[in-house]
Design a protein around this motif. Structure first.
Motif, PDB file in Angstrom:
ATOM      1  N   UNK A   1      61.732 -11.077  73.630  1.00 55.45           N
ATOM      2  CA  UNK A   1      61.579 -10.582  74.835  1.00 55.45           C
ATOM      3  C   UNK A   1      61.022  -9.407  74.766  1.00 55.45           C
ATOM      4  N   UNK A   2      61.000  -8.509  73.375  1.00 55.81           N
ATOM      5  CA  UNK A   2      60.412  -7.358  73.282  1.00 55.81           C
ATOM      6  C   UNK A   2      58.659  -7.348  73.467  1.00 55.81           C
ATOM      7  N   UNK A   3      58.311  -8.570  73.326  1.00 57.05           N
ATOM      8  CA  UNK A   3      56.759  -8.757  73.240  1.00 57.05           C
ATOM      9  C   UNK A   3      56.539  -8.115  74.765  1.00 57.05           C
ATOM     10  N   UNK A   4      57.080  -8.282  75.833  1.00 59.99           N
ATOM     11  CA  UNK A   4      57.086  -7.757  77.100  1.00 59.99           C
ATOM     12  C   UNK A   4      57.754  -6.270  77.249  1.00 59.99           C
ATOM     13  N   UNK A   5      58.825  -6.241  76.612  1.00 61.86           N
ATOM     14  CA  UNK A   5      59.851  -5.025  76.840  1.00 61.86           C
ATOM     15  C   UNK A   5      59.407  -3.792  76.177  1.00 61.86           C
ATOM     16  N   UNK A   6      58.302  -3.958  75.171  1.00 62.34           N
ATOM     17  CA  UNK A   6      57.990  -2.737  74.611  1.00 62.34           C
ATOM     18  C   UNK A   6      56.461  -3.040  74.090  1.00 62.34           C
ATOM     19  N   UNK A   7      55.487  -2.245  74.789  1.00 63.11           N
ATOM     20  CA  UNK A   7      54.186  -2.551  74.575  1.00 63.11           C
ATOM     21  C   UNK A   7      53.810  -2.119  73.044  1.00 63.11           C
ATOM     22  N   UNK A   8      54.537  -0.896  72.665  1.00 64.95           N
ATOM     23  CA  UNK A   8      54.254  -0.869  71.295  1.00 64.95           C
ATOM     24  C   UNK A   8      54.758  -1.676  70.226  1.00 64.95           C
ATOM     25  N   UNK A   9      55.859  -2.523  70.782  1.00 68.54           N
ATOM     26  CA  UNK A   9      56.079  -3.470  69.544  1.00 68.54           C
ATOM     27  C   UNK A   9      55.233  -4.630  69.780  1.00 68.54           C
ATOM     28  N   UNK A  10      54.552  -4.926  70.824  1.00 67.48           N
ATOM     29  CA  UNK A  10      53.602  -5.889  71.023  1.00 67.48           C
ATOM     30  C   UNK A  10      52.380  -5.789  70.363  1.00 67.48           C
TER      31      UNK A  10
END
Ligand code: AMP
Ligand code: GLY
Length: 427
Positions: free
Chosen positions: A99-108
């Motif tokens: 869900x970090x793909x949406x939860x963090x743009x930096x992560x994505x």
């Protein structure tokens, strides 16, 4: 099967409509649902973020699968919580790591760079590196794109024409403009092109199916003017997303995303929403979301001929196998009616009147509606009700949808009359 669907918007109405048609679905519960979802199942007054209550509901009602409509519970770790408390219970929606793909743009962005997925050039900054951020802005050309790293209810992206204003906005964002969400800011190159939404259902083991492609209309005003909204309408298919474009999307984006998740040890079972931009025929990723789009779902569901419950269950169990995602060649559209004032502040509690019947190819999906103490249907949100329609082509579907939109009545109703018109003119 007994299925629990979490969410309350138009997207969840459309998912509930589709799921309730499945022979596999014996009981459907929607938490919390809205003023229209009882047509497909039973509303349950429970927050999608109240994990303990959900856990108890699952036990008390013999729930066999959970489908998560919106991103908040996923980013907060609902799927991880369920894996721990109800091992083996199928949940459609990734764990926190995915869900970090949406939860963090930096992560994505980092994920895309690591896996060679085409996206705009970027760098991330925090309060400590704000001066570097200003220098990076100087290297880029206007307009400047600044994004709050974390969830910001769709409001965390600023696109600014002037360099000094962009620097000022960077300082304000890092200073807490979007609270903790903008403690890190992603600055990226501006991409020029036309956007579309591609949805993928994946099983965490390399299996995936691509759903019908859609385009949404984000601005409040006709001709794509004015403030951004959650979405004022959508159409599917999208004529510029032709076979060749979709082949590139699958090869360069879908497959590397699904495989990248596996390489990174992320067991992702659920929907991946690719917000894409077509830059002179080449697809690039603007953003990932970890759920279906709203209002795209209200159009896309009308074009899926297969049993979605069967597909979602297989994905949640980790093996899509040879299950088919059959897609109708017909067109589908959705036109959203909203409350006056939206996306700013708007009144609630206004009585709604709906047409008594519609034809089989026209479906009314509730979004921000509720029942008052007397059982009267009233407005309860900015986006109120959407009308979806199928037709032999986009123009036919649009005509049907608008015909019914005209018959929906509540004080201060507004909708965009130009949904899909940009695509018709590209024919
Ligand atoms: P996002 O929340 O990341 O989808 O951004 C919201 C909207 O801002 C997108 O739908 C695009 O219209 C626009 N946008 C975001 N990033 C870019 C970019 N790099 N270039 C051009 N437009 C962008
Ligand atoms: N329609 C865009 C979204 O759901 O984020």
């Amino acid at each position: 099967m007994n299925i629990l669907l979490l969410g309350s918007g138009g997207r969840e109405s459309a998912l509930a409509w589709k799921m309730s048609q499945s022979p596999l679905c014996s009981a459907l519960f929607i938490a919390p649902g809205n003023g229209g979802t009882e047509a497909y199942g039973r509303n349950v007054a429970m927050s999608p973020l109240d994990f303990e209550a959900i856990d108890k509901f699952v036990a008390d009602n013999g729930i066999d699968m959970i489908v998560v409509g919106n991103e908040d519970p996923l980013v907060a770790g609902l799927t991880d919580f369920m894996a721990e408390h109800r091992p083996g219970l199928p949940v459609v929606g990734p764990r926190k790591a995915g869900a970090m793909l949406e939860g963090s743009k930096d992560f994505a962005k980092q994920f895309m760079v690591n896996h060679g997925i085409p996206t705009a050039r970027y760098r991330s900054f925090t309060a400590e590196t704000v001066d570097d951020g200003c220098r990076f802005l100087e290297e880029l050309e206007a307009p400047y794109v600044l994004k709050a790293d974390g969830l910001a209810a769709g409001k965390g992206v600023l696109i600014i024409d002037n360099l000094d204003e962009a620097k000022q906005a960077l300082r304000e964002m890092l200073g807490g403009m979007f609270g903790k969400s903008s403690a890190t800011v992603v600055i990226e190159e501006f991409l020029s092109g036309i956007e579309c939404s591609v949805f993928v259902l994946t099983d965490g083991h390399g299996g995936y199916r691509i759903l019908p492609v859609a385009k949404d209309y984000k601005r409040i005003g006709e001709g794509d003017t004015g403030l951004n909204t959650g979405g004022m309408g959508a159409v599917s298919p999208v004529n510029f997303a032709d076979e060749e474009f979709m082949r590139k999307v699958e090869e360069r984006i879908v497959r590397p995303t699904v495989e990248g998740l596996i390489k990174d040890g992320i067991d992702y079972r659920g929907f991946i929403f690719l917000g894409l931009i077509n830059v002179k025929g080449e697809p690039m990723v603007i953003e990932y979301n970890v759920r279906m789009g709203d209002p795209e779902t209200e159009a896309v569901m009308l074009r899926i001929d297969s049993d979605l419950v069967d597909l979602m269950l297989a994905a949640a169990k980790g093996d899509l196998g040879s299950k088919e995602m059959r897609i109708s060649p017909r067109a589908a559209v959705t036109v959203m009616t909203v409350s006056e004032g939206y996306p700013g502040s708007y009144p609630k509690g206004r009585a709604i009147t709906l047409p008594e019947t519609t034809d089989d190819d026209t479906i009314i999906f509730h979004a921000g509606t509720a029942r008052d103490a007397q059982g009267q249907l009233v407005t309860s949100g900015g986006r109120v009700i959407t009308v979806s329609a199928r037709g032999d082509n986009e123009a036919d579907a649009l005509e049907r949808a608008f015909r019914t939109v005209e018959k929906i009545d509540f004080q201060g109703k507004y909708f965009r009359r130009d949904i899909g018109r940009d695509l018709l003119s590209r024919l």
